[in-house]
Design a protein around this motif. Structure first.
Motif, PDB file in Angstrom:
ATOM      1  N   LEU A  18       0.828  -1.212   0.000  1.00  0.00           N
ATOM      2  CA  LEU A  18       0.000   0.000   0.000  1.00  0.00           C
ATOM      3  C   LEU A  18       0.860   1.259   0.000  1.00  0.00           C
ATOM      4  CD1 LEU A  18      -2.962  -1.037   2.331  1.00  0.00           C
ATOM      5  CD2 LEU A  18      -3.011  -0.644  -0.138  1.00  0.00           C
ATOM      6  N   GLY A  19       2.042   1.192   0.601  1.00  0.00           N
ATOM      7  CA  GLY A  19       2.972   2.312   0.519  1.00  0.00           C
ATOM      8  C   GLY A  19       3.398   2.570  -0.919  1.00  0.00           C
ATOM      9  N   PHE A  20       3.715   1.507  -1.667  1.00  0.00           N
ATOM     10  CA  PHE A  20       4.048   1.654  -3.087  1.00  0.00           C
ATOM     11  C   PHE A  20       2.857   2.190  -3.880  1.00  0.00           C
ATOM     12  CE2 PHE A  20       7.486  -1.849  -2.884  1.00  0.00           C
ATOM     13  CZ  PHE A  20       8.433  -0.919  -2.481  1.00  0.00           C
ATOM     14  N   PHE A  21       1.645   1.708  -3.539  1.00  0.00           N
ATOM     15  CA  PHE A  21       0.441   2.187  -4.209  1.00  0.00           C
ATOM     16  C   PHE A  21       0.278   3.689  -4.017  1.00  0.00           C
ATOM     17  CE2 PHE A  21      -4.117   3.214  -3.651  1.00  0.00           C
ATOM     18  CZ  PHE A  21      -4.545   3.042  -4.950  1.00  0.00           C
ATOM     19  N   PHE A  22       0.347   4.150  -2.764  1.00  0.00           N
ATOM     20  CA  PHE A  22       0.165   5.574  -2.510  1.00  0.00           C
ATOM     21  C   PHE A  22       1.336   6.388  -3.048  1.00  0.00           C
ATOM     22  CE2 PHE A  22      -2.950   4.030   0.636  1.00  0.00           C
ATOM     23  CZ  PHE A  22      -4.034   4.733   0.170  1.00  0.00           C
ATOM     24  N   ASN A  23       2.528   5.833  -3.024  1.00  0.00           N
ATOM     25  CA  ASN A  23       3.667   6.531  -3.617  1.00  0.00           C
ATOM     26  C   ASN A  23       3.431   6.745  -5.110  1.00  0.00           C
ATOM     27  OD1 ASN A  23       6.480   7.554  -3.515  1.00  0.00           O
ATOM     28  ND2 ASN A  23       6.841   5.821  -4.868  1.00  0.00           N
ATOM     29  N   ASP A  24       2.822   5.766  -5.759  1.00  0.00           N
ATOM     30  CA  ASP A  24       2.569   5.857  -7.188  1.00  0.00           C
ATOM     31  C   ASP A  24       1.492   6.882  -7.526  1.00  0.00           C
ATOM     32  OD1 ASP A  24       3.148   4.893  -9.855  1.00  0.00           O
ATOM     33  OD2 ASP A  24       1.142   3.978  -9.806  1.00  0.00           O
ATOM     34  N   ILE A  25       0.471   7.016  -6.688  1.00  0.00           N
ATOM     35  CA  ILE A  25      -0.632   7.916  -7.039  1.00  0.00           C
ATOM     36  C   ILE A  25      -0.453   9.331  -6.491  1.00  0.00           C
ATOM     37  CG2 ILE A  25      -2.288   6.060  -7.342  1.00  0.00           C
ATOM     38  CD1 ILE A  25      -3.497   6.725  -4.647  1.00  0.00           C
ATOM     39  N   LEU A  84      -8.776  17.061  -2.277  1.00  0.00           N
ATOM     40  CA  LEU A  84      -9.631  18.218  -2.039  1.00  0.00           C
ATOM     41  C   LEU A  84      -9.569  19.187  -3.211  1.00  0.00           C
ATOM     42  CD1 LEU A  84      -8.914  18.941   1.724  1.00  0.00           C
ATOM     43  CD2 LEU A  84     -10.986  17.963   0.731  1.00  0.00           C
ATOM     44  N   THR A  85      -8.416  19.255  -3.863  1.00  0.00           N
ATOM     45  CA  THR A  85      -8.237  20.198  -4.967  1.00  0.00           C
ATOM     46  C   THR A  85      -7.947  19.511  -6.296  1.00  0.00           C
ATOM     47  OG1 THR A  85      -5.890  20.413  -4.425  1.00  0.00           O
ATOM     48  CG2 THR A  85      -7.402  22.020  -3.440  1.00  0.00           C
ATOM     49  N   GLU A  86      -7.814  18.203  -6.293  1.00  0.00           N
ATOM     50  CA  GLU A  86      -7.472  17.473  -7.510  1.00  0.00           C
ATOM     51  C   GLU A  86      -8.600  16.528  -7.893  1.00  0.00           C
ATOM     52  OE1 GLU A  86      -3.872  15.362  -6.683  1.00  0.00           O
ATOM     53  OE2 GLU A  86      -2.685  17.168  -6.431  1.00  0.00           O
ATOM     54  N   TYR A  87      -8.368  15.816  -8.994  1.00  0.00           N
ATOM     55  CA  TYR A  87      -9.288  14.793  -9.465  1.00  0.00           C
ATOM     56  C   TYR A  87      -9.357  13.661  -8.438  1.00  0.00           C
ATOM     57  CZ  TYR A  87     -10.998  10.884 -12.266  1.00  0.00           C
ATOM     58  OH  TYR A  87     -11.690   9.805 -12.712  1.00  0.00           O
ATOM     59  N   ARG A  88     -10.532  13.109  -8.216  1.00  0.00           N
ATOM     60  CA  ARG A  88     -10.732  12.044  -7.223  1.00  0.00           C
ATOM     61  C   ARG A  88     -10.333  10.687  -7.789  1.00  0.00           C
ATOM     62  NH1 ARG A  88     -16.147  12.860  -3.708  1.00  0.00           N
ATOM     63  NH2 ARG A  88     -15.351  14.580  -2.485  1.00  0.00           N
ATOM     64  N   GLN A  89      -9.053  10.441  -7.849  1.00  0.00           N
ATOM     65  CA  GLN A  89      -8.544   9.156  -8.329  1.00  0.00           C
ATOM     66  C   GLN A  89      -8.406   8.209  -7.144  1.00  0.00           C
ATOM     67  OE1 GLN A  89      -4.528   9.282  -9.781  1.00  0.00           O
ATOM     68  NE2 GLN A  89      -4.827   7.465 -11.041  1.00  0.00           N
ATOM     69  N   TYR A  90      -8.988   7.014  -7.254  1.00  0.00           N
ATOM     70  CA  TYR A  90      -8.942   5.984  -6.213  1.00  0.00           C
ATOM     71  C   TYR A  90      -9.520   6.475  -4.885  1.00  0.00           C
ATOM     72  CZ  TYR A  90      -5.855   3.879  -9.622  1.00  0.00           C
ATOM     73  OH  TYR A  90      -5.339   3.362 -10.766  1.00  0.00           O
ATOM     74  N   TYR A  91     -10.577   7.256  -4.970  1.00  0.00           N
ATOM     75  CA  TYR A  91     -11.209   7.806  -3.783  1.00  0.00           C
ATOM     76  C   TYR A  91     -11.782   6.716  -2.888  1.00  0.00           C
ATOM     77  CZ  TYR A  91     -14.625  10.326  -0.962  1.00  0.00           C
ATOM     78  OH  TYR A  91     -15.368  10.811   0.090  1.00  0.00           O
ATOM     79  N   LYS A 145     -15.490  -0.820 -10.304  1.00  0.00           N
ATOM     80  CA  LYS A 145     -16.658  -0.622 -11.159  1.00  0.00           C
ATOM     81  C   LYS A 145     -16.717   0.803 -11.673  1.00  0.00           C
ATOM     82  CE  LYS A 145     -21.710  -1.147 -11.147  1.00  0.00           C
ATOM     83  NZ  LYS A 145     -21.784  -0.741 -12.489  1.00  0.00           N
ATOM     84  N   VAL A 146     -16.465   1.762 -10.805  1.00  0.00           N
ATOM     85  CA  VAL A 146     -16.536   3.166 -11.189  1.00  0.00           C
ATOM     86  C   VAL A 146     -15.392   3.540 -12.133  1.00  0.00           C
ATOM     87  CG1 VAL A 146     -16.291   5.520 -10.281  1.00  0.00           C
ATOM     88  CG2 VAL A 146     -17.790   3.898  -9.141  1.00  0.00           C
ATOM     89  N   SER A 147     -14.206   3.054 -11.860  1.00  0.00           N
ATOM     90  CA  SER A 147     -13.030   3.501 -12.605  1.00  0.00           C
ATOM     91  C   SER A 147     -12.681   2.647 -13.813  1.00  0.00           C
ATOM     92  CB  SER A 147     -11.811   3.532 -11.676  1.00  0.00           C
ATOM     93  OG  SER A 147     -12.021   4.426 -10.632  1.00  0.00           O
ATOM     94  N   PHE A 148     -12.963   1.352 -13.769  1.00  0.00           N
ATOM     95  CA  PHE A 148     -12.406   0.467 -14.786  1.00  0.00           C
ATOM     96  C   PHE A 148     -13.420  -0.384 -15.538  1.00  0.00           C
ATOM     97  CE2 PHE A 148      -9.058   1.001 -11.571  1.00  0.00           C
ATOM     98  CZ  PHE A 148      -8.146   1.665 -12.360  1.00  0.00           C
ATOM     99  N   SER A 149     -14.701  -0.210 -15.282  1.00  0.00           N
ATOM    100  CA  SER A 149     -15.664  -1.010 -16.042  1.00  0.00           C
ATOM    101  C   SER A 149     -15.650  -0.549 -17.495  1.00  0.00           C
ATOM    102  CB  SER A 149     -17.062  -0.892 -15.441  1.00  0.00           C
ATOM    103  OG  SER A 149     -17.575   0.407 -15.635  1.00  0.00           O
ATOM    104  N   LYS A 150     -16.047  -1.412 -18.426  1.00  0.00           N
ATOM    105  CA  LYS A 150     -15.988  -1.109 -19.857  1.00  0.00           C
ATOM    106  C   LYS A 150     -16.790   0.142 -20.196  1.00  0.00           C
ATOM    107  CE  LYS A 150     -15.070  -5.591 -21.844  1.00  0.00           C
ATOM    108  NZ  LYS A 150     -15.494  -6.583 -22.828  1.00  0.00           N
TER     109      LYS A 150
END
Length: 157
Positions: A18-25, A84-91, A145-150
């Motif tokens: 999860l540290g690598f995940f958050f470091n990446d985003i 808060l000020t950016e796009y809600r990625q992986y909210y 579902k929200v981010s990656f569904s077709k």
């Protein structure tokens, strides 16, 4: 019976992944440095603890659970702050991480206090933790579902 070392592997692995995940985003360079330094510091603290008392690796180590969980919660809160000020990625994943890790950490800390209590109360804490884990997985599923569904991927293109 003697598999408590697997909890240590799980919690340390969870913190690293999860540290690598958050470091990446995370976008800010100083935040990425903070994540890397925090991961290194937490791993160093745990390494020193295991070096000083190697039996801790074979026990249910509450210090390790608390440290690894709270480090990841700090990363998640940092990401929520950025949103808060950016796009809600992986909210939804981030909210799920915060809810599950904070609640499960409290339950694990409470779990050691329930040793003298009835089996029903012990079972209740583990059942609550299992329920929270299910809710966490549902947050991840909803995010997928929200981010990656077709249907959503076609809209984004």
């Amino acid at each position: 019976m003697n598999n408590l070392y697997l909890t240590n592997v799980y919690f340390i692995g969870q913190m690293i992944f999860l540290g690598f995940f958050f470091n990446d985003i995370l976008n800010a360079k100083d935040q990425k440095v903070f994540v890397k330094c925090s991961l290194a510091a937490a791993l160093l603290v745990l390494l020193v603890q295991f070096f000083l008392d190697s039996s801790q690796f074979l026990k249910f180590n509450l210090f390790e659970i608390t440290l690894t969980s709270l480090v990841v919660v700090v990363f998640a809160l940092l990401h929520l702050y950025n949103m808060l000020t950016e796009y809600r990625q992986y909210y939804y994943i981030t909210v799920g991480v915060v809810i599950y890790l904070l609640a499960s950490t409290v339950l694990f800390l409470f779990g050691n206090l329930t040793n003298g209590l009835s089996n029903d109360i012990k079972y209740l804490t583990w059942a609550l933790n299992a329920f929270l884990y299910l809710v966490y997985q549902l947050f991840i599923l909803y995010e997928w579902k929200v981010s990656f569904s077709k249907k959503n991927c076609i809209k984004k293109i």
